[in-house]
Design a protein around this motif. Sequence first.
Motif, PDB file in Angstrom:
ATOM      1  N   SER A  69       0.671  -1.152  -0.221  1.00 28.90           N
ATOM      2  CA  SER A  69      -0.149  -0.189  -0.218  1.00 28.90           C
ATOM      3  C   SER A  69       1.006   1.242   0.504  1.00 28.90           C
ATOM      4  O   SER A  69       0.823   2.141  -0.666  1.00 28.90           O
ATOM      5  N   LYS A  70       2.414   1.230   0.305  1.00 23.86           N
ATOM      6  CA  LYS A  70       3.096   2.367   0.647  1.00 23.86           C
ATOM      7  C   LYS A  70       3.576   2.745  -1.097  1.00 23.86           C
ATOM      8  O   LYS A  70       4.169   3.691  -1.202  1.00 23.86           O
ATOM      9  N   ALA A  71       3.603   1.862  -1.944  1.00 20.88           N
ATOM     10  CA  ALA A  71       4.472   1.869  -3.153  1.00 20.88           C
ATOM     11  C   ALA A  71       3.312   3.246  -3.937  1.00 20.88           C
ATOM     12  O   ALA A  71       4.028   3.891  -4.278  1.00 20.88           O
ATOM     13  N   GLY A  72       1.948   2.934  -4.274  1.00 21.12           N
ATOM     14  CA  GLY A  72       1.344   4.009  -5.006  1.00 21.12           C
ATOM     15  C   GLY A  72       1.300   3.427  -6.515  1.00 21.12           C
ATOM     16  O   GLY A  72       2.624   2.759  -6.723  1.00 21.12           O
ATOM     17  N   GLY A  73       0.672   4.159  -7.086  1.00 20.46           N
ATOM     18  CA  GLY A  73       0.854   3.885  -8.532  1.00 20.46           C
ATOM     19  C   GLY A  73       0.710   2.738  -9.342  1.00 20.46           C
ATOM     20  O   GLY A  73       1.416   1.971 -10.074  1.00 20.46           O
ATOM     21  N   MET A  74      -0.388   1.671  -8.592  1.00 19.70           N
ATOM     22  CA  MET A  74      -0.070   0.424  -9.274  1.00 19.70           C
ATOM     23  C   MET A  74      -1.295  -0.349  -9.215  1.00 19.70           C
ATOM     24  O   MET A  74      -2.497   0.360  -9.015  1.00 19.70           O
ATOM     25  N   VAL A  75      -1.554  -1.750 -10.066  1.00 19.52           N
ATOM     26  CA  VAL A  75      -3.158  -2.359 -10.038  1.00 19.52           C
ATOM     27  C   VAL A  75      -2.795  -3.108  -9.025  1.00 19.52           C
ATOM     28  O   VAL A  75      -1.907  -3.892  -9.271  1.00 19.52           O
ATOM     29  N   VAL A  76      -3.388  -3.418  -8.024  1.00 19.51           N
ATOM     30  CA  VAL A  76      -3.087  -3.991  -6.572  1.00 19.51           C
ATOM     31  C   VAL A  76      -4.222  -5.248  -7.183  1.00 19.51           C
ATOM     32  O   VAL A  76      -5.013  -4.528  -6.984  1.00 19.51           O
ATOM     33  N   ALA A  77      -4.321  -6.803  -6.912  1.00 13.85           N
ATOM     34  CA  ALA A  77      -4.945  -7.063  -7.052  1.00 13.85           C
ATOM     35  C   ALA A  77      -4.995  -7.859  -5.698  1.00 13.85           C
ATOM     36  O   ALA A  77      -3.763  -9.155  -5.622  1.00 13.85           O
ATOM     37  N   CYS A  78      -5.650  -8.509  -4.827  1.00 16.85           N
ATOM     38  CA  CYS A  78      -5.937  -8.639  -3.564  1.00 16.85           C
ATOM     39  C   CYS A  78      -6.264 -10.380  -3.093  1.00 16.85           C
ATOM     40  O   CYS A  78      -6.379 -10.966  -4.206  1.00 16.85           O
ATOM     41  N   GLY A  79      -6.276 -11.183  -2.689  1.00 18.48           N
ATOM     42  CA  GLY A  79      -7.072 -12.089  -2.517  1.00 18.48           C
ATOM     43  C   GLY A  79      -7.955 -11.714  -1.800  1.00 18.48           C
ATOM     44  O   GLY A  79      -8.312 -10.906  -1.477  1.00 18.48           O
ATOM     45  N   GLY A  80      -8.869 -12.926  -1.687  1.00 20.02           N
ATOM     46  CA  GLY A  80      -9.961 -13.191  -1.969  1.00 20.02           C
ATOM     47  C   GLY A  80     -10.078 -12.554   0.145  1.00 20.02           C
ATOM     48  O   GLY A  80     -11.500 -12.457   0.329  1.00 20.02           O
ATOM     49  N   GLY A  81      -9.247 -12.566   0.879  1.00 16.53           N
ATOM     50  CA  GLY A  81      -9.697 -12.956   2.160  1.00 16.53           C
ATOM     51  C   GLY A  81      -9.119 -11.099   2.030  1.00 16.53           C
ATOM     52  O   GLY A  81      -9.323 -10.943   3.988  1.00 16.53           O
ATOM     53  N   THR A  82      -8.165 -11.095   2.062  1.00 20.20           N
ATOM     54  CA  THR A  82      -7.347  -9.242   2.584  1.00 20.20           C
ATOM     55  C   THR A  82      -9.024  -8.225   2.816  1.00 20.20           C
ATOM     56  O   THR A  82      -7.975  -7.219   3.954  1.00 20.20           O
ATOM     57  N   VAL A  83      -9.657  -7.909   2.137  1.00 19.75           N
ATOM     58  CA  VAL A  83     -10.152  -6.562   2.448  1.00 19.75           C
ATOM     59  C   VAL A  83     -10.893  -7.063   3.725  1.00 19.75           C
ATOM     60  O   VAL A  83     -11.841  -6.464   4.222  1.00 19.75           O
ATOM     61  N   LEU A  84     -10.988  -8.334   3.824  1.00 14.91           N
ATOM     62  CA  LEU A  84     -11.928  -8.894   5.390  1.00 14.91           C
ATOM     63  C   LEU A  84     -11.407  -8.679   6.979  1.00 14.91           C
ATOM     64  O   LEU A  84     -12.177  -8.088   8.059  1.00 14.91           O
ATOM     65  N   ASN A  85      -9.771  -7.850   7.262  1.00 20.67           N
ATOM     66  CA  ASN A  85      -9.618  -7.622   7.670  1.00 20.67           C
ATOM     67  C   ASN A  85      -9.858  -5.446   7.737  1.00 20.67           C
ATOM     68  O   ASN A  85      -8.689  -5.233   6.947  1.00 20.67           O
ATOM     69  N   PRO A  86      -9.991  -4.953   8.587  1.00 21.05           N
ATOM     70  CA  PRO A  86     -10.210  -3.498   8.446  1.00 21.05           C
ATOM     71  C   PRO A  86      -8.808  -3.139   8.345  1.00 21.05           C
ATOM     72  O   PRO A  86      -8.829  -2.083   7.968  1.00 21.05           O
ATOM     73  N   LYS A  87      -7.686  -3.646   9.021  1.00 23.44           N
ATOM     74  CA  LYS A  87      -6.799  -3.110   8.984  1.00 23.44           C
ATOM     75  C   LYS A  87      -5.968  -2.743   7.409  1.00 23.44           C
ATOM     76  O   LYS A  87      -4.641  -2.202   7.487  1.00 23.44           O
ATOM     77  N   ASN A  88      -6.416  -3.807   6.952  1.00 24.50           N
ATOM     78  CA  ASN A  88      -5.735  -4.203   5.211  1.00 24.50           C
ATOM     79  C   ASN A  88      -6.373  -2.678   4.855  1.00 24.50           C
ATOM     80  O   ASN A  88      -5.980  -1.616   3.770  1.00 24.50           O
ATOM     81  N   VAL A  89      -8.095  -2.421   4.830  1.00 26.35           N
ATOM     82  CA  VAL A  89      -8.866  -1.122   4.216  1.00 26.35           C
ATOM     83  C   VAL A  89      -8.060  -0.322   4.429  1.00 26.35           C
ATOM     84  O   VAL A  89      -7.888   0.305   3.896  1.00 26.35           O
ATOM     85  N   THR A  90      -7.981  -0.329   6.174  1.00 24.16           N
ATOM     86  CA  THR A  90      -7.057   1.306   5.991  1.00 24.16           C
ATOM     87  C   THR A  90      -6.041   2.085   5.731  1.00 24.16           C
ATOM     88  O   THR A  90      -5.536   2.816   5.156  1.00 24.16           O
ATOM     89  N   ALA A  91      -4.780   0.589   5.337  1.00 23.99           N
ATOM     90  CA  ALA A  91      -3.596   0.192   5.450  1.00 23.99           C
ATOM     91  C   ALA A  91      -3.535   1.115   3.016  1.00 23.99           C
ATOM     92  O   ALA A  91      -3.338   2.192   3.145  1.00 23.99           O
ATOM     93  N   PHE A  92      -4.757   0.217   2.439  1.00 21.02           N
ATOM     94  CA  PHE A  92      -5.006   1.102   1.166  1.00 21.02           C
ATOM     95  C   PHE A  92      -5.472   2.437   0.806  1.00 21.02           C
ATOM     96  O   PHE A  92      -4.626   3.394   1.029  1.00 21.02           O
TER      97      PHE A  92
END
Length: 173
Positions: A69-92
């Motif tokens: 999430s720190k890099a920016g300027g990319m297209v990122v494909a998450c795993g199916g469970g990634t955004v189920l963790n609110p910390k990951n959503v916040t990081a993005f």
Amino acid sequence: MKGSIVLCGFMGCGKTSVGKRAAKLMKLTFCDLDHYIEEKAGLTVSEIFAQYGEEAFRKMEAEAAAEVSKAGGMVVACGGGTVLNPKNVTAFHENGSLILLLDTPLSILQERLKNDKNRPLLQKPNRRQVISKLYRQRIPLYRAAADVRIRSAGPVWVVAKKVAVVGSRFLEH
Ligand code: S3P
């Protein structure tokens, strides 16, 4: 701050194939979060689940999301469970990314996943029920995490074009 275009959604919704194609259209780098984790660990996702369990995988996934999430300027494909963790959503979000949900009907997901051999959560005898149950639990969470919802039932290039239109508009502003 310029973030990334982050694709979330259920296993089989096309995050990786659509993400690769959309990144080309937008002339951005593509990053697959599962692949990033695998490279870092020197193990496949299946091996991580088998040797260390799901909880350990989720920790690695959170670490990967924080780094990517720190890099920016990319297209990122998450795993199916990634955004189920609110910390990951916040990081993005904190790093200025836009989260897009590839919203694919359950019937299509069932079809695409019926013979899958690589996703540890699906290697069970009652696969159809496992998928239906997980889908019902997760869909409200995906919808809550995403800034934009993209219907994703058609061919990869059609969905990728939609992602590129929304993503480019976001990154231009
Ligand atoms: C998972 C989805 C997988 C992978 C892991 C767990 C999930 O990614 O991260 O097997 O919890 O839905 P894909 O959605 O790319 O298959």
